[in-house]
Design an enzyme around this catalytic site. Sequence first.
Site, PDB file in Angstrom:
ATOM      1  N   ASP A  76       0.699  -1.134   0.049  1.00 57.56           N
ATOM      2  CA  ASP A  76      -0.092  -0.112  -0.074  1.00 57.56           C
ATOM      3  C   ASP A  76       0.782   1.361   0.042  1.00 57.56           C
ATOM      4  O   ASP A  76       0.415   2.227   0.643  1.00 57.56           O
ATOM      5  CB  ASP A  76      -0.916   0.023   1.151  1.00 57.56           C
ATOM      6  CG  ASP A  76      -1.854  -1.207   1.427  1.00 57.56           C
ATOM      7  OD1 ASP A  76      -2.350  -1.687   0.259  1.00 57.56           O
ATOM      8  OD2 ASP A  76      -2.101  -1.726   2.328  1.00 57.56           O
ATOM      9  N   GLY A 112      -4.535  -4.303  -3.702  1.00 57.67           N
ATOM     10  CA  GLY A 112      -5.532  -3.430  -4.025  1.00 57.67           C
ATOM     11  C   GLY A 112      -4.839  -2.149  -4.294  1.00 57.67           C
ATOM     12  O   GLY A 112      -4.202  -1.580  -3.634  1.00 57.67           O
ATOM     13  N   HIS A 113      -4.451  -1.849  -5.752  1.00 58.15           N
ATOM     14  CA  HIS A 113      -4.109  -0.599  -6.149  1.00 58.15           C
ATOM     15  C   HIS A 113      -5.065   0.568  -6.729  1.00 58.15           C
ATOM     16  O   HIS A 113      -5.809   0.475  -7.740  1.00 58.15           O
ATOM     17  CB  HIS A 113      -3.269  -1.099  -7.463  1.00 58.15           C
ATOM     18  CG  HIS A 113      -2.100  -2.026  -6.980  1.00 58.15           C
ATOM     19  ND1 HIS A 113      -1.253  -2.622  -8.024  1.00 58.15           N
ATOM     20  CD2 HIS A 113      -1.974  -2.626  -5.780  1.00 58.15           C
ATOM     21  CE1 HIS A 113      -0.492  -3.325  -7.183  1.00 58.15           C
ATOM     22  NE2 HIS A 113      -0.756  -3.509  -5.999  1.00 58.15           N
ATOM     23  N   GLN A 152       1.856  -5.994  -3.420  1.00 55.22           N
ATOM     24  CA  GLN A 152       2.468  -6.137  -1.855  1.00 55.22           C
ATOM     25  C   GLN A 152       3.803  -5.360  -1.669  1.00 55.22           C
ATOM     26  O   GLN A 152       3.958  -4.215  -2.464  1.00 55.22           O
ATOM     27  CB  GLN A 152       2.514  -7.646  -1.382  1.00 55.22           C
ATOM     28  CG  GLN A 152       1.430  -8.501  -1.269  1.00 55.22           C
ATOM     29  CD  GLN A 152       0.765  -8.822  -2.710  1.00 55.22           C
ATOM     30  OE1 GLN A 152       1.341  -9.571  -3.294  1.00 55.22           O
ATOM     31  NE2 GLN A 152      -0.380  -8.390  -2.681  1.00 55.22           N
TER      32      GLN A 152
HETATM   33  P1  GDP Z   1      -0.873   0.174  -3.483  1.00 53.45           P
HETATM   34  O1  GDP Z   1      -1.312  -1.127  -3.138  1.00 53.45           O
HETATM   35  O2  GDP Z   1       0.583   0.401  -3.338  1.00 53.45           O
HETATM   36  O3  GDP Z   1      -1.035   0.742  -4.846  1.00 53.45           O
HETATM   37  O4  GDP Z   1      -1.652   1.551  -2.601  1.00 53.45           O
HETATM   38  P2  GDP Z   1      -3.019   1.824  -2.185  1.00 53.45           P
HETATM   39  O5  GDP Z   1      -3.841   2.032  -3.252  1.00 53.45           O
HETATM   40  O6  GDP Z   1      -3.421   0.364  -1.429  1.00 53.45           O
HETATM   41  O7  GDP Z   1      -2.999   2.798  -1.139  1.00 53.45           O
HETATM   42  C1  GDP Z   1      -2.544   3.868  -1.150  1.00 53.45           C
HETATM   43  C2  GDP Z   1      -3.710   4.806  -0.725  1.00 53.45           C
HETATM   44  O8  GDP Z   1      -3.042   6.182  -0.702  1.00 53.45           O
HETATM   45  C3  GDP Z   1      -4.665   5.217  -1.970  1.00 53.45           C
HETATM   46  O9  GDP Z   1      -5.805   5.439  -1.334  1.00 53.45           O
HETATM   47  C4  GDP Z   1      -4.341   6.194  -2.936  1.00 53.45           C
HETATM   48  O10 GDP Z   1      -5.315   6.863  -3.400  1.00 53.45           O
HETATM   49  C5  GDP Z   1      -3.888   7.175  -1.813  1.00 53.45           C
HETATM   50  N1  GDP Z   1      -2.391   7.721  -2.494  1.00 53.45           N
HETATM   51  C6  GDP Z   1      -1.533   7.773  -3.152  1.00 53.45           C
HETATM   52  N2  GDP Z   1      -0.403   8.483  -3.086  1.00 53.45           N
HETATM   53  C7  GDP Z   1      -0.949   9.486  -2.346  1.00 53.45           C
HETATM   54  C8  GDP Z   1      -0.423  10.710  -1.648  1.00 53.45           C
HETATM   55  O11 GDP Z   1       0.713  10.905  -2.176  1.00 53.45           O
HETATM   56  N3  GDP Z   1      -0.951  11.529  -0.977  1.00 53.45           N
HETATM   57  C9  GDP Z   1      -2.407  10.925  -0.278  1.00 53.45           C
HETATM   58  N4  GDP Z   1      -2.695  11.924   0.612  1.00 53.45           N
HETATM   59  N5  GDP Z   1      -2.727   9.885  -0.781  1.00 53.45           N
HETATM   60  C10 GDP Z   1      -2.173   9.144  -1.713  1.00 53.45           C
HETATM   61  P1  IMO Z   2      -1.033  -4.146  -2.293  1.00 56.75           P
HETATM   62  O1  IMO Z   2      -0.430  -4.733  -3.585  1.00 56.75           O
HETATM   63  C1  IMO Z   2      -0.871  -4.543   2.239  1.00 56.75           C
HETATM   64  C2  IMO Z   2      -1.021  -8.730   3.657  1.00 56.75           C
HETATM   65  C3  IMO Z   2      -2.342  -9.094   4.352  1.00 56.75           C
HETATM   66  C4  IMO Z   2      -1.437 -10.147   5.489  1.00 56.75           C
HETATM   67  C5  IMO Z   2      -0.440 -10.641   4.437  1.00 56.75           C
HETATM   68  C6  IMO Z   2      -0.526 -12.122   3.952  1.00 56.75           C
HETATM   69  O2  IMO Z   2      -2.320  -3.429  -2.392  1.00 56.75           O
HETATM   70  O3  IMO Z   2       0.283  -3.290  -1.672  1.00 56.75           O
HETATM   71  P2  IMO Z   2      -2.446 -12.779   2.164  1.00 56.75           P
HETATM   72  O4  IMO Z   2      -3.635 -12.664   1.679  1.00 56.75           O
HETATM   73  O5  IMO Z   2      -1.360 -12.240   0.846  1.00 56.75           O
HETATM   74  O6  IMO Z   2      -2.158 -14.128   2.370  1.00 56.75           O
HETATM   75  O7  IMO Z   2      -2.199 -12.110   3.348  1.00 56.75           O
HETATM   76  O8  IMO Z   2      -0.115  -9.900   3.519  1.00 56.75           O
HETATM   77  N1  IMO Z   2      -1.114  -8.333   2.411  1.00 56.75           N
HETATM   78  C7  IMO Z   2      -0.921  -6.937   2.005  1.00 56.75           C
HETATM   79  N2  IMO Z   2      -0.850  -5.718   2.800  1.00 56.75           N
HETATM   80  N3  IMO Z   2      -1.128  -4.422   0.681  1.00 56.75           N
HETATM   81  C8  IMO Z   2      -1.258  -5.730  -0.029  1.00 56.75           C
HETATM   82  O9  IMO Z   2      -1.356  -5.562  -1.189  1.00 56.75           O
HETATM   83  C9  IMO Z   2      -1.199  -6.797   0.666  1.00 56.75           C
HETATM   84  N4  IMO Z   2      -1.397  -7.945   0.213  1.00 56.75           N
HETATM   85  C10 IMO Z   2      -1.273  -8.846   1.299  1.00 56.75           C
HETATM   86  O10 IMO Z   2      -2.860  -8.081   5.159  1.00 56.75           O
HETATM   87  O11 IMO Z   2      -0.958  -9.322   6.547  1.00 56.75           O
HETATM   88 MG    MG Z   3      -2.990  -1.702  -1.716  1.00 58.69          MG
END
Ligand code: GDP
Ligand code: IMO
Ligand code: MG
Length: 431
Positions: free
Chosen positions: A19, A46-47, A230
């Site tokens: 994340d 979840g991107h 991840q």
């Molecule tokens: P990923 O899994 O690495 O793609 O990241 P996620 O989408 O799970 O989580 C990142 C969250 O932060 C999302 O809700 C994005 O919309 C948000 N986000 C990304 N970059 C920024 C930033 O620079 N500032 C803020 N405030 N939010 C951001």
């Molecule tokens: P993105 O791509 C954050 C974490 C889960 C748990 C561990 C194992 O959005 O960054 P799993 O379901 O993979 O067997 O869970 O890994 N986890 C993540 N945490 N971002 C993710 O993906 C994750 N994918 C798995 O919360 O701790």
């Molecule tokens: Mg994510």
Amino acid sequence: MENLNTGSNTCLVGLQWGDEGKGKIVDILTESFDIIVRYQGGSNAGHTVVVNSEKFILHLIPSGILRKNKYCVIGSGVVLDPRQLLEEIAELREKNIEINDNLRISEIAHVVFPYHKKLDELSESEKGDEKIGTTRRGIGPCYTDKMGRNGIRVSDLFHPEHFKQRLKKVVEDKNKIFIRLFDADPLSWKDIYDEYCEYAEQMRPFVCNTVTFMDDAIKAKKKILFEGAQGSMLDVDFGTYPFITSSSVIAGGASTGVGVCPKQIHKILGIMKSYTTRVGSGPFPSELNDTLGEHLREKGGEYGATTGRPRRCGWFDAVAVKHAVMINGVDSAVLTKLDVLDEQKTIKICVGYRFGDKVYDLFPADLVARPECQPVYKEVPGWEKDTSRMRNIHDIPLQAKNYIHTLEKILGIRIEMLSVGPDRGQVVSLL
Ligand code: GDP
Ligand code: IMO
Ligand code: MG
């Protein structure tokens, strides 16, 4: 951004516990690439990409899908949940995103079945307080079957008789586990068979030999972006085992997860958040269990993009990120979510883990889970200014520059871009 250094095939990888904002950065970089490929993980990812306030959350499909005239590839290292995939395709099409032959799915990717999800669910419940806190998407059980040579791959779905025989045997075996080990209800192989034969027909147009597709692309000098899911600290080998996911998250995984030679990956770009978050259980030395932790969660919108769970928040952990820089061979990095720290008077960076009178500044994999592990902090002044509107290097407050340079110095890498908000346009190039 015209001046980003994207002259070669690049692997984008998360340097923390996931994340980090990978989806957003992939979407921006996609402009400069021809092909975007996922190499590991599954729908546990979840991107998030925000375009003109419209939010897209990608779980299986590469985040490059939002741009026109790009190919998106799901490589063989990904575990594919067909139901999730087809739902995602439908949702994207509803939002007028074109998906046709721009999406390619590896015929040798392993398939996630209902018994994988059920096993994930049951084994987590069984573990009680010791649970990993998985996303319950069947990821661990599916990779277990792959390595244990009991998996079913995408191509198997297109040979009905062979698929039937194989599925029957696997479901029979899983049912023994459900009944004998967990006292749970068995599953019907026939129901799964009918459901998955239907999925296969819907997936047919996208399935191909992605190994030759990628080979042709390399020969044609197409530019490839490898999209990690991840984060490195969740890597099956180098993360905080056993509180990890079940795939090779790190850049090395891009080669084995796509079937592309390591020499074809020219640049490793690390993505790191300006602080740290983690979902699920496991060690997190710089965690903030206080109002500041809550502030970061609320301001940063730190709720899981896949499960909606609140993310644990804490200060930037340079010990963990330094470890990630090393195992990935990171060339340079993008620092995201700088804006979330805007209100802080002082900012802390975890530069060591203390055990009694011993301090470790290199990640001690065998010790980090110990309760006596205490963070050692370096403090820097905050900037106490709104950075979300910054678009130019000259707009960056002095104290923010100092924070960035301090991180660069500790980590030994260059930060080439800042992200200051969720929207596609909220970035500052530092090149
Ligand atoms: P990923 O899994 O690495 O793609 O990241 P996620 O989408 O799970 O989580 C990142 C969250 O932060 C999302 O809700 C994005 O919309 C948000 N986000 C990304 N970059 C920024 C930033 O620079 N500032 C803020 N405030 N939010 C951001
Ligand atoms: P993105 O791509 C954050 C974490 C889960 C748990 C561990 C194992 O959005 O960054 P799993 O379901 O993979 O067997 O869970 O890994 N986890 C993540 N945490 N971002 C993710 O993906 C994750 N994918 C798995 O919360 O701790
Ligand atoms: Mg994510």
